[in-house]
Design a protein around this motif. Structure first.
Motif, mmCIF file in Angstrom:
data_model
loop_
_atom_site.group_PDB
_atom_site.id
_atom_site.type_symbol
_atom_site.label_atom_id
_atom_site.label_comp_id
_atom_site.label_asym_id
_atom_site.label_seq_id
_atom_site.Cartn_x
_atom_site.Cartn_y
_atom_site.Cartn_z
ATOM 1 N N VAL A 31 12.422 2.928 -3.484
ATOM 2 C CA VAL A 31 13.258 4.108 -3.294
ATOM 3 C C VAL A 31 12.392 5.313 -2.924
ATOM 4 O O VAL A 31 12.728 6.096 -2.038
ATOM 5 N N ARG A 32 11.265 5.422 -3.598
ATOM 6 C CA ARG A 32 10.363 6.537 -3.303
ATOM 7 C C ARG A 32 9.871 6.448 -1.858
ATOM 8 O O ARG A 32 9.770 7.445 -1.153
ATOM 9 N N PHE A 33 9.587 5.247 -1.443
ATOM 10 C CA PHE A 33 9.155 5.048 -0.058
ATOM 11 C C PHE A 33 10.223 5.556 0.914
ATOM 12 O O PHE A 33 9.915 6.270 1.872
ATOM 13 N N GLU A 80 1.630 8.673 3.530
ATOM 14 C CA GLU A 80 0.527 9.509 4.006
ATOM 15 C C GLU A 80 -0.805 9.109 3.390
ATOM 16 O O GLU A 80 -1.860 9.378 3.946
ATOM 17 N N GLY A 81 -0.727 8.476 2.224
ATOM 18 C CA GLY A 81 -1.955 8.148 1.510
ATOM 19 C C GLY A 81 -2.614 6.862 1.975
ATOM 20 O O GLY A 81 -3.611 6.423 1.390
ATOM 21 N N VAL A 82 -2.084 6.264 3.016
ATOM 22 C CA VAL A 82 -2.617 4.984 3.486
ATOM 23 C C VAL A 82 -3.113 5.126 4.924
ATOM 24 O O VAL A 82 -2.397 5.649 5.774
ATOM 25 N N ALA A 142 4.891 15.109 -4.032
ATOM 26 C CA ALA A 142 5.358 14.684 -5.350
ATOM 27 C C ALA A 142 4.248 13.988 -6.126
ATOM 28 O O ALA A 142 4.000 14.292 -7.283
ATOM 29 N N ARG A 143 3.543 13.095 -5.462
ATOM 30 C CA ARG A 143 2.573 12.321 -6.236
ATOM 31 C C ARG A 143 1.286 13.085 -6.519
ATOM 32 O O ARG A 143 0.443 12.621 -7.257
ATOM 33 N N LEU A 159 0.825 -1.215 0.000
ATOM 34 C CA LEU A 159 0.000 0.000 0.000
ATOM 35 C C LEU A 159 0.857 1.262 0.000
ATOM 36 O O LEU A 159 0.585 2.208 -0.727
ATOM 37 N N PHE A 160 1.906 1.259 0.815
ATOM 38 C CA PHE A 160 2.777 2.434 0.879
ATOM 39 C C PHE A 160 3.401 2.715 -0.481
ATOM 40 O O PHE A 160 3.519 3.857 -0.899
ATOM 41 N N GLU A 161 3.827 1.649 -1.143
ATOM 42 C CA GLU A 161 4.470 1.851 -2.439
ATOM 43 C C GLU A 161 3.487 2.427 -3.450
ATOM 44 O O GLU A 161 3.852 3.237 -4.288
ATOM 45 N N GLU A 162 2.250 1.994 -3.329
ATOM 46 C CA GLU A 162 1.276 2.459 -4.321
ATOM 47 C C GLU A 162 0.736 3.852 -4.016
ATOM 48 O O GLU A 162 0.587 4.667 -4.913
#
Lengths: 222, 222
Positions: free
Chosen positions: A118-120, A42-44, B129-130, A35-38
DNA sequence: ACAAATTCGAAATGATAGTTCAAATTACAA
DNA sequence: TTGTAATTTGAACTATCATTTCGAATTTGT
């Protein structure tokens, strides 16, 4: 201390539900990681992690005290795995310059093949930086590379001796400056992704490899 | 579009309370900016901004549609001001290499003297960013530097011609790679701050200046 | 001093995080 | 296979925060 990471060693401890607990724990971490990767950290929401893991909220809190706790655990995993693979990549190389080069190349591969990871890490750095206690950082680092970063400085020293690196470099300072810059560049590219491609007009791995090239030029003896 | 940034031009519009509204807007932005620098973007609630600005919540929402809106407005300001000062720094320099060097030096100064601002930008990058739509990015960029980043590539071209830079560099690719790396390094140092000093054993400005040194070595003709 | 614009007050709504605990279920060792 | 200890569940509960609403009070420019 007060950490939630798995106790290693002591294989003889026979806590009854140990392996079950570890499986559950991993279940939660895997679901959260995906979920974090997707959606970004903050979005989870905690509820989403709970659902994705196929458990109830009350069960979740048996394993982690909150969402941040999950984030930290994932970071520890990523660190550990990254350090392991990085080390392997460097071992294959011969000279100091080749080792440094291999390490940077390894980071480029990571950016190419696992940009979400990496983004995570980039998001983690930026968001949790001010919550890092020095102890927490050091314990994470120690867990990852018992030698610490001293190993990297010695690489530069070695390179200067064998004549492959600029002799006027300050081993400690230079190595840390380079590592920081490369990590910073890599994570920025990963977090901005297509935005930076649009802005700069090049694929992010191409940009990153060019960064490496310039830096290696800057290190190499003339 | 649908942007909340101040409409420029049309100075003849005589909306009655225009200047008052702008003062209020600035009041809110200043209060929020100070709080963000101290506690991080995530560490500040809308209520705190409202209190710090000395107004009521309902008034706040007359000016901004939410907290993110405030963040974006501050980012636009920081961008604009940074671009302005960066340009001035480069103008003072003569040759292409000197201009590039001046730009990087300017960034080092920013890191030394306004680390909180840099940290804020780092947090923004990672968190928002996203959510950046390509349009939003381009409009921000256009607002900041009408020439876009093309100017930077031409700098490299110029440096190759006057013999101060390595002739085999690809102007576009190199300049963007370098800019990204330097921004990435700068922001990472700012967000990790004392943590990285502890880990690396050097002050962050020292590390950053060493990064610049290595990169300039990598660009300079031998 | 008047009308228009702005601010206030105060209450309400709706997400989300996190907590609690008795009852039901499951795992494992004997 | 079974007893029991560990785990999971369900469901209700508290707390925080962002955001909205709107009539009344206040402030502003002319």
């Amino acid at each position: 201390m007060s950490n939630s990471t798995t106790q290693v060693g002591e294989s003889s401890e026979r806590k009854p539900y140990r392996s079950h607990r570890e499986r559950q724990r991993r279940r939660i971490l895997d679901a959260a990681g995906r979920l974090f990767e997707e959606h970004g950290i903050e979005g989870v929401t905690a509820a989403e992690i709970v659902n994705a893991a196929g458990i109830r909220a009350s069960t979740f809190y048996e394993y982690f005290s909150n969402k941040d706790d999950v984030v930290w655990a994932i970071v520890a995993d990523v660190f550990e795995e990254g350090a392991e693979r990085g080390k392997r990549a460097m071992d294959a190389a011969g000279t100091a310059l080749a080792k440094i080069s291999a390490l940077l190349e390894f980071m480029a591969d990571d950016l190419t093949h696992r940009p979400a990871k990496v983004r995570f890490m980039a998001e983690f750095d930026a968001m949790y930086a001010r919550q890092w206690s020095p102890e927490r950082l050091l314990s994470l680092e120690a867990q990852v590379s018992p030698g610490g970063f001293g190993y990297f400085s010695s690489l530069i020293r070695e390179g200067i001796e064998d004549g492959s690196l600029r002799p006027e470099l300050d081993p400690d300072l230079t190595m840390h400056a380079v590592i920081n810059a490369v990590i910073g560049a890599q994570r920025r590219l990963a977090s901005l992704g297509s935005r930076v491609e649009l802005e700069y007009g090049h694929r992010i791995d191409r940009l990153f490899r060019e960064t490496i090239r310039v830096i290696l030029f800057g290190l190499r003896a003339t």
